[in-house]
Scaffold this motif. Sequence first.
Motif, mmCIF file in Angstrom:
data_model
loop_
_atom_site.group_PDB
_atom_site.id
_atom_site.type_symbol
_atom_site.label_atom_id
_atom_site.label_comp_id
_atom_site.label_asym_id
_atom_site.label_seq_id
_atom_site.Cartn_x
_atom_site.Cartn_y
_atom_site.Cartn_z
ATOM 1 N N LEU A 15 0.860 -1.192 0.000
ATOM 2 C CA LEU A 15 0.000 0.000 0.000
ATOM 3 C C LEU A 15 0.890 1.233 0.000
ATOM 4 C CD1 LEU A 15 -2.764 1.375 0.266
ATOM 5 C CD2 LEU A 15 -2.567 1.116 2.737
ATOM 6 N N ASP A 17 2.586 4.529 0.562
ATOM 7 C CA ASP A 17 2.649 5.548 1.609
ATOM 8 C C ASP A 17 1.783 5.241 2.833
ATOM 9 O OD1 ASP A 17 4.311 7.748 1.967
ATOM 10 O OD2 ASP A 17 2.627 9.125 1.926
ATOM 11 N N TRP A 18 1.636 3.965 3.132
ATOM 12 C CA TRP A 18 0.908 3.559 4.342
ATOM 13 C C TRP A 18 1.542 4.176 5.580
ATOM 14 C CZ3 TRP A 18 3.927 0.978 7.924
ATOM 15 C CH2 TRP A 18 5.129 0.425 7.448
ATOM 16 N N ASN A 19 0.731 4.350 6.612
ATOM 17 C CA ASN A 19 1.292 4.821 7.883
ATOM 18 C C ASN A 19 0.976 3.823 8.988
ATOM 19 O OD1 ASN A 19 -1.486 6.449 7.436
ATOM 20 N ND2 ASN A 19 -1.248 5.975 9.606
ATOM 21 N N CYS A 20 1.626 4.009 10.120
ATOM 22 C CA CYS A 20 1.418 3.130 11.273
ATOM 23 C C CYS A 20 -0.063 3.162 11.655
ATOM 24 C CB CYS A 20 2.283 3.606 12.432
ATOM 25 S SG CYS A 20 1.929 2.805 13.999
ATOM 26 N N GLY A 22 -1.303 2.676 14.492
ATOM 27 C CA GLY A 22 -1.505 3.207 15.835
ATOM 28 C C GLY A 22 -1.391 2.167 16.926
ATOM 29 N N ALA A 23 -1.712 0.930 16.582
ATOM 30 C CA ALA A 23 -1.604 -0.200 17.506
ATOM 31 C C ALA A 23 -2.262 0.093 18.849
ATOM 32 C CB ALA A 23 -0.145 -0.603 17.689
ATOM 33 N N THR A 24 -1.877 -0.628 19.868
ATOM 34 C CA THR A 24 -2.525 -0.441 21.166
ATOM 35 C C THR A 24 -2.020 0.814 21.862
ATOM 36 O OG1 THR A 24 -0.882 -1.927 22.090
ATOM 37 C CG2 THR A 24 -3.021 -2.867 21.600
ATOM 38 N N ALA A 25 -0.798 1.250 21.528
ATOM 39 C CA ALA A 25 -0.237 2.411 22.220
ATOM 40 C C ALA A 25 -1.070 3.663 21.961
ATOM 41 C CB ALA A 25 1.206 2.635 21.779
ATOM 42 N N TYR A 26 -1.512 3.852 20.727
ATOM 43 C CA TYR A 26 -2.292 5.043 20.412
ATOM 44 C C TYR A 26 -3.686 4.998 21.026
ATOM 45 C CZ TYR A 26 -0.708 8.972 17.625
ATOM 46 O OH TYR A 26 -0.182 10.156 17.236
ATOM 47 N N ALA A 36 -8.306 8.153 13.406
ATOM 48 C CA ALA A 36 -8.042 8.964 12.212
ATOM 49 C C ALA A 36 -6.830 8.445 11.436
ATOM 50 C CB ALA A 36 -7.837 10.429 12.611
ATOM 51 N N ILE A 37 -5.745 8.093 12.148
ATOM 52 C CA ILE A 37 -4.565 7.644 11.394
ATOM 53 C C ILE A 37 -4.826 6.272 10.771
ATOM 54 C CG2 ILE A 37 -2.929 9.051 12.713
ATOM 55 C CD1 ILE A 37 -2.030 6.617 14.183
ATOM 56 N N ARG A 40 -6.765 6.773 7.628
ATOM 57 C CA ARG A 40 -5.973 7.253 6.487
ATOM 58 C C ARG A 40 -5.563 6.064 5.613
ATOM 59 N NH1 ARG A 40 -0.481 7.718 5.243
ATOM 60 N NH2 ARG A 40 0.007 9.348 3.719
ATOM 61 N N TYR B 94 -9.452 0.169 28.545
ATOM 62 C CA TYR B 94 -8.853 1.236 27.725
ATOM 63 C C TYR B 94 -9.391 2.603 28.148
ATOM 64 C CZ TYR B 94 -6.331 -1.159 23.926
ATOM 65 O OH TYR B 94 -5.429 -1.859 23.178
ATOM 66 N N PHE B 119 5.958 6.402 21.405
ATOM 67 C CA PHE B 119 5.378 5.773 20.225
ATOM 68 C C PHE B 119 4.640 6.820 19.375
ATOM 69 C CE2 PHE B 119 2.362 3.379 17.758
ATOM 70 C CZ PHE B 119 2.915 2.118 17.573
ATOM 71 N N THR B 120 3.804 7.631 20.036
ATOM 72 C CA THR B 120 3.040 8.615 19.270
ATOM 73 C C THR B 120 3.963 9.691 18.687
ATOM 74 O OG1 THR B 120 2.514 9.752 21.337
ATOM 75 C CG2 THR B 120 0.850 8.299 20.482
ATOM 76 N N GLY B 127 5.510 8.984 10.581
ATOM 77 C CA GLY B 127 4.332 8.340 9.993
ATOM 78 C C GLY B 127 4.372 6.842 10.183
ATOM 79 N N ARG B 128 5.549 6.341 10.536
ATOM 80 C CA ARG B 128 5.683 4.911 10.801
ATOM 81 C C ARG B 128 6.449 4.754 12.094
ATOM 82 N NH1 ARG B 128 7.054 2.807 4.653
ATOM 83 N NH2 ARG B 128 5.098 3.608 3.831
ATOM 84 N N ILE B 170 7.218 8.614 5.694
ATOM 85 C CA ILE B 170 6.256 8.533 4.592
ATOM 86 C C ILE B 170 6.235 9.850 3.815
ATOM 87 C CG2 ILE B 170 4.828 6.859 5.828
ATOM 88 C CD1 ILE B 170 2.783 9.048 6.321
ATOM 89 N N LEU B 176 -0.404 13.772 7.139
ATOM 90 C CA LEU B 176 -0.687 12.979 8.329
ATOM 91 C C LEU B 176 -0.647 13.858 9.581
ATOM 92 C CD1 LEU B 176 -1.179 10.110 9.574
ATOM 93 C CD2 LEU B 176 1.281 9.992 9.914
ATOM 94 N N ILE B 179 -3.781 15.706 9.835
ATOM 95 C CA ILE B 179 -4.865 14.826 10.293
ATOM 96 C C ILE B 179 -4.799 14.660 11.813
ATOM 97 C CG2 ILE B 179 -5.713 12.421 10.266
ATOM 98 C CD1 ILE B 179 -4.826 12.254 7.339
#
Lengths: 274, 209
Positions: A15, A17-20, A22-26, A36-37, A40, B94, B119-120, B127-128, B170, B176, B179
């Motif tokens: 894909l 320009d995919w981005n992370c 966010g996983a559980t941390a976000y 939102a991320i 995207r 959560y 992480f954030t 972006g990654r 990215i 991003l 966003i």
Amino acid sequence: MRAVFAKLDAELVELEDWNCCGATAYTSVKKTVAYAISARNLALAERTGDDVVAPCSACYYVLNKTRTRLAEVPELSEHVGAALAEAGLETDLSVEVRHPLEVLINDVGIDRIAALQTHSIAGFRPACYYGCQIVRPHSAIDEDPELPTSMERLFSALGASPVDYPPKVRCCGGMLVATFGEIAEQLCNELVGWAVERDANCIVTVCPLCQINLDLLSLNGGANGAPLPVLYFTQLVGLALGCSPEELGLEHGLASVEIAAPQLATTAHTGEPT
Amino acid sequence: VLSRSEAELRAAFLAEVDRIPGGARLNECIQCGTCTASCPVSFAMDLTPRQVIGMFRAGAIEELLESRTIWVCASCYQCTMRCPADIQITDLLYAFKRIAIERGIFPDRFPVHVFAETFTDMVKKYGRNYETGLIIRYLLRTNPTALFARRRSGMALWRRGRLPIRPDKIDGIEGLRRIIAKAETFDMPQEVVARPKITDEVGYGAIGR
């Protein structure tokens, strides 16, 4: 994984320009941002017209959760839409998010994979480990989420001997490896120990995070002093289909795959069909 | 009778719960303990998942926000899947976690919080996820000596090509970031309530012992 899909006439495209996700941390910190991320990626994928295949259980779950929650909660969907608009994107929930195991089982089918087999993997006695998020809270594969068997069926059809592995859906600790390492280590120790006890000579996972967590144990000699190679499931499928160890990235493993398959060390995979 | 701050915490949490589909099912809990029995990390918790729900209903929100349970949850969803009352326990935890973070209810240099923040930051920057930078920065901010203790695993991973040398940024990073900035405006405002910082006495330090 791409090499394996290519052998099965299925093309995987990265894909753009995919981005992370966010996983559980976000998710623990900022909820709207997390959605939102992740959205995207769905918006980018929609432009390609293809399904998304997410090889990590957490990415798989997060992307799917984004699809369902945005559909269910209008307020959230509105906020995410406004955020995406900042980058000229629109929310799109039509893209299917799938896990490679489910794609291989449902789209390709075990029979066809077995028919395309060129190399024996008869020496492998995998403990098939599914972990959490592809079976919970929504099962990716159409079977009992407490006792999935699709990997066992797949590898048996390819001539390997999967062992009975009761903790197959227990948690490896996930991101706890970074935050509370001792807890994650205890969980992984139990998982690897159980595999050793059942006489497995490798563990096969469906998630790269589970894979690395279990593999890290081998640095300390593994559970019960027996390091076990930990493979992503397509790596073992790839060996059966004649992909080279390099194509499959087998050299990245901490516990060498030669523990399960000594022949890979000496013959370095000649490419000769068996 | 709820103290003022507990009443306020409860209101904040209920607002969060409202946004979870089926969140109101919290009231259906029969305290059967299936969640606790299914939880692979309950051995490391000070309050079991069942107790968390019981305490919430009893109004003991503040105590429960100070428990280490909400941080130990690995989000494996086993409790959620097995709950006979269909309560989304993982997502409730959560929600508690987010409230605790927003109110600063955790000890200094608390690993979960620092990890999530690092992480954030990485995602905003590249972006990654840049694993090498993430691990090094995270350990420097929480426990620098661990950087030394973990050098063996780090080297082993690096030798096998499992740790990238440089980050992968990215192309759409500016988009991003816009966003993220916009989405942040919708998340609950950061209102850090002045309160004594909790210490390891509560039991955070005992994790894994």
